[in-house]
Write a protein that holds these residues in place. Structure first.
Motif, PDB file in Angstrom:
ATOM      1  N   ILE A  45       0.847  -1.207   0.000  1.00 16.85           N
ATOM      2  CA  ILE A  45       0.000   0.000   0.000  1.00 16.85           C
ATOM      3  C   ILE A  45       0.880   1.254   0.000  1.00 16.85           C
ATOM      4  O   ILE A  45       0.721   2.135  -0.838  1.00 16.85           O
ATOM      5  N   ALA A  46       1.837   1.296   0.954  1.00 17.53           N
ATOM      6  CA  ALA A  46       2.655   2.521   1.084  1.00 17.53           C
ATOM      7  C   ALA A  46       3.549   2.702  -0.129  1.00 17.53           C
ATOM      8  O   ALA A  46       3.944   3.811  -0.458  1.00 17.53           O
ATOM      9  N   GLY A  47       3.871   1.610  -0.813  1.00 12.74           N
ATOM     10  CA  GLY A  47       4.866   1.688  -1.877  1.00 12.74           C
ATOM     11  C   GLY A  47       4.311   1.934  -3.258  1.00 12.74           C
ATOM     12  O   GLY A  47       5.080   2.159  -4.179  1.00 12.74           O
ATOM     13  N   HIS A  48       2.986   1.897  -3.444  1.00  8.63           N
ATOM     14  CA  HIS A  48       2.556   2.123  -4.829  1.00  8.63           C
ATOM     15  C   HIS A  48       1.819   3.438  -5.010  1.00  8.63           C
ATOM     16  O   HIS A  48       2.056   4.168  -5.953  1.00  8.63           O
ATOM     17  N   GLU A  49       0.976   3.785  -4.053  1.00  4.27           N
ATOM     18  CA  GLU A  49       0.187   5.015  -4.162  1.00  4.27           C
ATOM     19  C   GLU A  49       1.112   6.248  -4.165  1.00  4.27           C
ATOM     20  O   GLU A  49       0.973   7.153  -4.977  1.00  4.27           O
ATOM     21  N   THR A  50       2.080   6.225  -3.241  1.00  4.48           N
ATOM     22  CA  THR A  50       2.990   7.368  -3.084  1.00  4.48           C
ATOM     23  C   THR A  50       3.841   7.591  -4.344  1.00  4.48           C
ATOM     24  O   THR A  50       3.951   8.708  -4.833  1.00  4.48           O
ATOM     25  N   THR A  51       4.400   6.498  -4.851  1.00  3.47           N
ATOM     26  CA  THR A  51       5.281   6.637  -6.021  1.00  3.47           C
ATOM     27  C   THR A  51       4.456   7.082  -7.224  1.00  3.47           C
ATOM     28  O   THR A  51       4.874   7.957  -7.992  1.00  3.47           O
ATOM     29  N   ALA A  52       3.258   6.480  -7.378  1.00  2.84           N
ATOM     30  CA  ALA A  52       2.411   6.837  -8.519  1.00  2.84           C
ATOM     31  C   ALA A  52       2.028   8.314  -8.443  1.00  2.84           C
ATOM     32  O   ALA A  52       2.096   9.040  -9.445  1.00  2.84           O
ATOM     33  N   THR A  53       1.658   8.778  -7.248  1.00  4.49           N
ATOM     34  CA  THR A  53       1.255  10.187  -7.110  1.00  4.49           C
ATOM     35  C   THR A  53       2.431  11.096  -7.452  1.00  4.49           C
ATOM     36  O   THR A  53       2.272  12.098  -8.157  1.00  4.49           O
ATOM     37  N   THR A  54       3.624  10.744  -7.004  1.00  8.13           N
ATOM     38  CA  THR A  54       4.792  11.598  -7.253  1.00  8.13           C
ATOM     39  C   THR A  54       5.118  11.639  -8.753  1.00  8.13           C
ATOM     40  O   THR A  54       5.398  12.703  -9.308  1.00  8.13           O
ATOM     41  N   ILE A  55       5.044  10.485  -9.426  1.00  5.99           N
ATOM     42  CA  ILE A  55       5.345  10.475 -10.865  1.00  5.99           C
ATOM     43  C   ILE A  55       4.282  11.287 -11.625  1.00  5.99           C
ATOM     44  O   ILE A  55       4.592  12.029 -12.556  1.00  5.99           O
ATOM     45  N   THR A  56       3.042  11.164 -11.187  1.00  2.93           N
ATOM     46  CA  THR A  56       1.972  11.908 -11.846  1.00  2.93           C
ATOM     47  C   THR A  56       2.227  13.413 -11.706  1.00  2.93           C
ATOM     48  O   THR A  56       2.112  14.168 -12.680  1.00  2.93           O
ATOM     49  N   TRP A  57       2.585  13.863 -10.502  1.00  2.00           N
ATOM     50  CA  TRP A  57       2.925  15.284 -10.331  1.00  2.00           C
ATOM     51  C   TRP A  57       4.093  15.653 -11.234  1.00  2.00           C
ATOM     52  O   TRP A  57       4.107  16.703 -11.856  1.00  2.00           O
ATOM     53  N   GLY A  58       5.074  14.759 -11.299  1.00  2.00           N
ATOM     54  CA  GLY A  58       6.263  15.024 -12.111  1.00  2.00           C
ATOM     55  C   GLY A  58       5.875  15.292 -13.558  1.00  2.00           C
ATOM     56  O   GLY A  58       6.349  16.251 -14.175  1.00  2.00           O
ATOM     57  N   LEU A  59       4.983  14.467 -14.092  1.00  2.00           N
ATOM     58  CA  LEU A  59       4.597  14.654 -15.495  1.00  2.00           C
ATOM     59  C   LEU A  59       3.855  15.964 -15.681  1.00  2.00           C
ATOM     60  O   LEU A  59       4.006  16.642 -16.686  1.00  2.00           O
ATOM     61  N   LYS A  60       3.048  16.321 -14.694  1.00  3.70           N
ATOM     62  CA  LYS A  60       2.313  17.588 -14.787  1.00  3.70           C
ATOM     63  C   LYS A  60       3.287  18.774 -14.796  1.00  3.70           C
ATOM     64  O   LYS A  60       3.184  19.662 -15.639  1.00  3.70           O
TER      65      LYS A  60
END
Ligand code: HEM
Length: 437
Positions: free
Chosen positions: A209-224
């Motif tokens: 749980i802690a390892g997928h949501e956080t990384t996905a959110t950070t990459i999504t912000w990165g692309l934005k």
């Protein structure tokens, strides 16, 4: 303090990181292949990226934890590969859509449980909400699936160790490393191994749980950010190509070793700035174990103290603090980190992390200014190193393979909810695969 079990898992994760690169790279290349197919079928339209990034992040942490693939992205690739065209809306301002491959049962179970956390967090009566949620058949099914899966994976790993107890080959999963450590410790302490306990199963699920949501959110912000700041995106791509001349001239993707070992200060700075501005975890929380005082405020024992990392000093000009109110240790630590320039503290600007080196080059400085995306101390993020590795590999391979253009205005807002549908806002990308030279 972290429990003995957490410590064993932390160490297992640290061991595993030595061999994690290829697994992360494989998940990132799946995402590249999926988006190449999508960009072809989208005919220049933007499409939503959020789900694909989530799937890739779960693929990665799954492979890390269990040493096997869940294959969420691959099943979507296989579906799109069978299509020559997909009918898209006439209006080019509207996003492209694609048929969805069914998601694996394991994926559905993890997502049902992960999403339930959001309902509880936003409820005024979290305990009651949790009780009712637990009664739902979908929740019960997801929990049973998850419990059985982790139980069986631990038993399977145990069986493998029984077959070859002296096999010193590196184990390619967190579970395998955890088990190896526990078996060795139990032998040393002359006790029976405690590996398949309620606590260990919960901790392992915690990693998922802690390892997928956080990384996905950070990459999504990165692309934005990288889409909205085209100059940063181009500078980053240039820095990558200059640092990895071999694959750039061969027209190939860089290898894991090249991505991990090449010194690319602008990449480090971009990742750190994505973490600072994306602010995936905007607060760190601690419980006061004794009556205490913080900057002159009385904090009774048992109170939850929230340390916000999105306010003054981090994303706005620092507050004026009476220095005499600071503790001695705080005063001593104050000068270990720089201070952001108040005139541009809110701007996405990787350059803030670079300082001139005496030889004339720019060096990455991780203490250039305040930012604590992973918390601190013994309860600091368990997966920080893994997260950096994932962010590095995924961001490099995306920027290496695609040019991200701005999506139409109606698809590139920063609001939390879509104004028309009131659904959570998606991150849309419009991209062009880059020609390999
Ligand atoms: C960009 C990605 C990530 C961010 C921003 C992030 C952020 C955080 C933060 C702020 C905390 C609380 C720290 C504190 O209270 O001092 C935390 C805890 C934790 N993180 Fe992460 N994390 C990320 C990725 C990961 C990954 C990949 C894993 C899995 C391996 C992971 C596993 C954990 C665990 C298990 C804890 C609880 C540690 C404990 O309570 O002892 N995180 N994370």
């Amino acid at each position: 303090m972290a429990s003995r079990l957490s410590t064993a898992l932390r160490r297992a994760l640290a061991d595993w990181i030595q061999v994690a690169g290829p697994q992360i790279c494989s998940a990132a290349l799946d995402l590249v292949e999926l988006w190449s197919l999508k960009s072809h079928l989208a005919h220049g339209r933007a499409f939503t990226a959020s789900k694909d990034i989530h799937h890739a992040a779960l693929d990665t942490i799954w492979a890390a934890t269990f040493g096997s693939t869940i294959g969420t992205t691959r099943s979507q690739i296989q579906l799109l590969r069978t299509l020559t065209d997909v009918e898209q809306p006439r209006d080019e301002e509207l996003p492209a859509s694609f048929p969805h491959a069914p998601t694996p049962a394991a994926f559905d179970a993890v997502m049902t449980l992960t999403n339930s956390v959001e309902y509880i967090l936003s409820s005024p009566l979290p305990r009651l909400q949790h009780f009712f949620l637990r009664q739902l058949p979908s929740m019960r099914a997801a929990k049973n699936y998850k419990d059985t899966l982790i139980y069986e994976s631990l038993e399977k790993a145990r069986e493998e160790f029984s077959r070859s107890p002296d096999d010193l080959e590196p184990v390619k999963s967190v579970i395998g490393n955890f088990l190896r450590r526990e078996l060795a410790t139990a032998k040393k302490e002359e006790r029976s191994p405690q590996y398949n306990t309620r606590a260990s199963r919960d901790e392992i699920f915690g990693i998922l749980i802690a390892g997928h949501e956080t990384t996905a959110t950070t990459i999504t912000w990165g692309l934005k950010f990288l889409t909205d700041c085209q100059d940063v995106q181009q500078k980053l791509r240039r820095s990558l190509r200059e640092a990895m001349l071999g694959p750039a001239s061969r027209g190939a993707n860089p290898s894991v070793e090249e991505i991990v070992q090449c010194s690319i200060p602008y990449l480090d700075a971009t990742i750190e700035e994505i973490l600072r501005c994306g602010n995936t975890a905007p607060t760190n929380m601690r419980v006061a174990k004794v009556d205490t005082e913080l900057l002159g405020h009385v904090i009774p024992k048992g109170i939850n103290v929230f340390f916000m990392s999105n306010g003054p000093g981090y994303k706005a000009a620092p507050m004026v603090v009476d220095e005499t109110l600071r503790s001695k240790s705080s005063q001593e630590a104050k000068h270990k980190t720089g201070v952001w320039d108040a005139s541009n503290v809110a701007v996405f600007m990787p350059e803030r992390w670079l300082t001139p080196h005496e030889k004339g080059s720019l060096e990455f400085d991780s203490r250039a200014g305040p930012s604590i995306p992973f918390g601190l101390g013994p309860r600091g993020c368990f997966g920080k190193k893994l997260a950096y590795l994932e962010l590095r590999i995924i961001i490099v391979l995306l920027i290496w393979n695609f040019e991200f253009q701005k999506a139409p205005a109606n698809l590139s807002g920063y609001g939390a909810r879509d104004k028309l549908t009131h659904q959570p806002q998606q991150c849309y990308v419009r991209l062009t695969p880059l020609k390999r030279i």
